[in-house]
Write a protein that holds these residues in place. Structure first.
Motif, short mmCIF file in Angstrom:
data_model
loop_
_atom_site.label_atom_id
_atom_site.label_comp_id
_atom_site.label_asym_id
_atom_site.label_seq_id
_atom_site.Cartn_x
_atom_site.Cartn_y
_atom_site.Cartn_z
N GLY A 84 -1.79 3.43 -3.63
CA GLY A 84 -1.81 3.62 -2.18
C GLY A 84 -2.68 2.59 -1.49
N TYR A 85 -3.81 2.29 -2.08
CA TYR A 85 -4.67 1.24 -1.53
C TYR A 85 -3.95 -0.11 -1.57
N GLY A 86 -3.20 -0.36 -2.64
CA GLY A 86 -2.43 -1.60 -2.74
C GLY A 86 -1.40 -1.72 -1.63
N VAL A 87 -0.70 -0.62 -1.38
CA VAL A 87 0.30 -0.60 -0.29
C VAL A 87 -0.39 -0.83 1.05
N TYR A 88 -1.54 -0.20 1.23
CA TYR A 88 -2.29 -0.38 2.47
C TYR A 88 -2.72 -1.85 2.63
N GLY A 89 -3.09 -2.50 1.53
CA GLY A 89 -3.44 -3.92 1.58
C GLY A 89 -2.27 -4.75 2.05
N ILE A 90 -1.08 -4.41 1.60
CA ILE A 90 0.13 -5.12 2.02
C ILE A 90 0.39 -4.89 3.51
N VAL A 91 0.16 -3.68 3.98
CA VAL A 91 0.34 -3.38 5.41
C VAL A 91 -0.63 -4.21 6.25
N ILE A 92 -1.88 -4.28 5.83
CA ILE A 92 -2.87 -5.09 6.56
C ILE A 92 -2.46 -6.56 6.56
N ALA A 93 -2.02 -7.07 5.40
CA ALA A 93 -1.57 -8.47 5.33
C ALA A 93 -0.39 -8.70 6.26
N SER A 94 0.53 -7.74 6.32
CA SER A 94 1.69 -7.88 7.21
C SER A 94 1.26 -7.97 8.67
N LEU A 95 0.31 -7.13 9.05
CA LEU A 95 -0.19 -7.18 10.43
C LEU A 95 -0.86 -8.51 10.73
N LEU A 96 -1.64 -9.02 9.78
CA LEU A 96 -2.32 -10.30 10.00
C LEU A 96 -1.32 -11.45 10.06
N ILE A 97 -0.31 -11.40 9.20
CA ILE A 97 0.69 -12.48 9.18
C ILE A 97 1.53 -12.45 10.44
N LEU A 98 1.87 -11.26 10.93
CA LEU A 98 2.66 -11.16 12.15
C LEU A 98 1.90 -11.64 13.38
N SER A 99 0.56 -11.59 13.31
CA SER A 99 -0.24 -11.98 14.47
C SER A 99 -0.53 -13.48 14.52
N THR A 100 0.00 -14.23 13.57
CA THR A 100 -0.22 -15.68 13.56
C THR A 100 1.13 -16.41 13.48
N LYS A 101 1.12 -17.66 13.84
CA LYS A 101 2.34 -18.45 13.78
C LYS A 101 2.34 -19.38 12.58
N ASP A 102 1.32 -19.30 11.75
CA ASP A 102 1.24 -20.15 10.57
C ASP A 102 2.23 -19.69 9.51
N ALA A 103 2.64 -20.61 8.68
CA ALA A 103 3.55 -20.30 7.58
C ALA A 103 2.72 -19.84 6.38
N PHE A 104 3.15 -18.75 5.75
CA PHE A 104 2.46 -18.21 4.59
C PHE A 104 3.43 -18.06 3.44
N ASP A 105 2.90 -18.14 2.23
CA ASP A 105 3.66 -17.78 1.04
C ASP A 105 3.56 -16.25 0.95
N LEU A 106 4.59 -15.56 1.43
CA LEU A 106 4.51 -14.10 1.56
C LEU A 106 4.25 -13.37 0.25
N PRO A 107 4.96 -13.65 -0.84
CA PRO A 107 4.66 -12.91 -2.07
C PRO A 107 3.20 -13.10 -2.52
N LEU A 108 2.70 -14.32 -2.43
CA LEU A 108 1.32 -14.57 -2.82
C LEU A 108 0.34 -13.86 -1.89
N SER A 109 0.60 -13.92 -0.59
CA SER A 109 -0.29 -13.26 0.38
C SER A 109 -0.30 -11.75 0.18
N PHE A 110 0.85 -11.16 -0.05
CA PHE A 110 0.92 -9.72 -0.28
C PHE A 110 0.25 -9.34 -1.59
N THR A 111 0.40 -10.16 -2.60
CA THR A 111 -0.24 -9.88 -3.89
C THR A 111 -1.75 -9.92 -3.77
N ILE A 112 -2.26 -10.95 -3.10
CA ILE A 112 -3.70 -11.07 -2.90
C ILE A 112 -4.23 -9.88 -2.11
N ALA A 113 -3.54 -9.50 -1.04
CA ALA A 113 -3.98 -8.38 -0.21
C ALA A 113 -3.96 -7.07 -0.99
#
Length: 135
Positions: A84-113
């Motif tokens: 559950g904490y892992g899923v929450y980390g992915i949700v937080i990463a999604s919110l941060l990624i949506l709030s920026t216009k930079d390009a991210f490696d999504l699988p890596l960003s979600f894994t790290i989060a």
């Protein structure tokens, strides 16, 4: 409160050390016409970015999970909670990624989060158990 803060500091230190190590270019691999950051400055940059996110999201999630556990007649098992904490980390990463216009490696960003949130929870459990055995 102190146990949570210690878990935040340890999680931030661990995650930022790994990320700084991955992005660090050793002296033997550097080219002469390119500027490189030192390991310390890279680590500090990661800490300045990650610490507030881990602090706020960790405390918020602990509060929400605490409300659920306190109202529940059973205690959540470790594995479902850490997932559950892992899923929450992915949700937080999604919110941060949506709030920026930079390009991210999504699988890596979600894994790290997700791993960061799971490490935070695991360290929180360890510190709670250590404090219970100390008393």
């Amino acid at each position: 409160m102190l146990k949570r803060l210690l878990a935040v500091i340890m999680t931030t230190t661990l995650v930022c050390t790994v990320l700084a190590y991955i992005s660090y270019t050793p002296l033997r691999d550097r080219t002469s016409d390119t500027m490189y950051d030192s390991f310390g400055s890279t680590f500090l940059s990661y800490v300045l970015f990650a610490l507030p996110i881990i602090l706020l999201s960790g405390f918020l999630l602990d509060f929400l999970i605490g409300m659920i556990i306190n109202r529940s007649s059973t205690t959540l098992a470790y594995m479902p909670t850490v997932l559950g904490y892992g899923v929450y980390g992915i949700v937080i990463a999604s919110l941060l990624i949506l709030s920026t216009k930079d390009a991210f490696d999504l699988p890596l960003s979600f894994t790290i989060a997700a791993l960061t949130a799971m490490i935070y929870y695991s360290l929180s459990v360890v510190f709670n158990r250590l404090s219970q055995h100390a008393h």
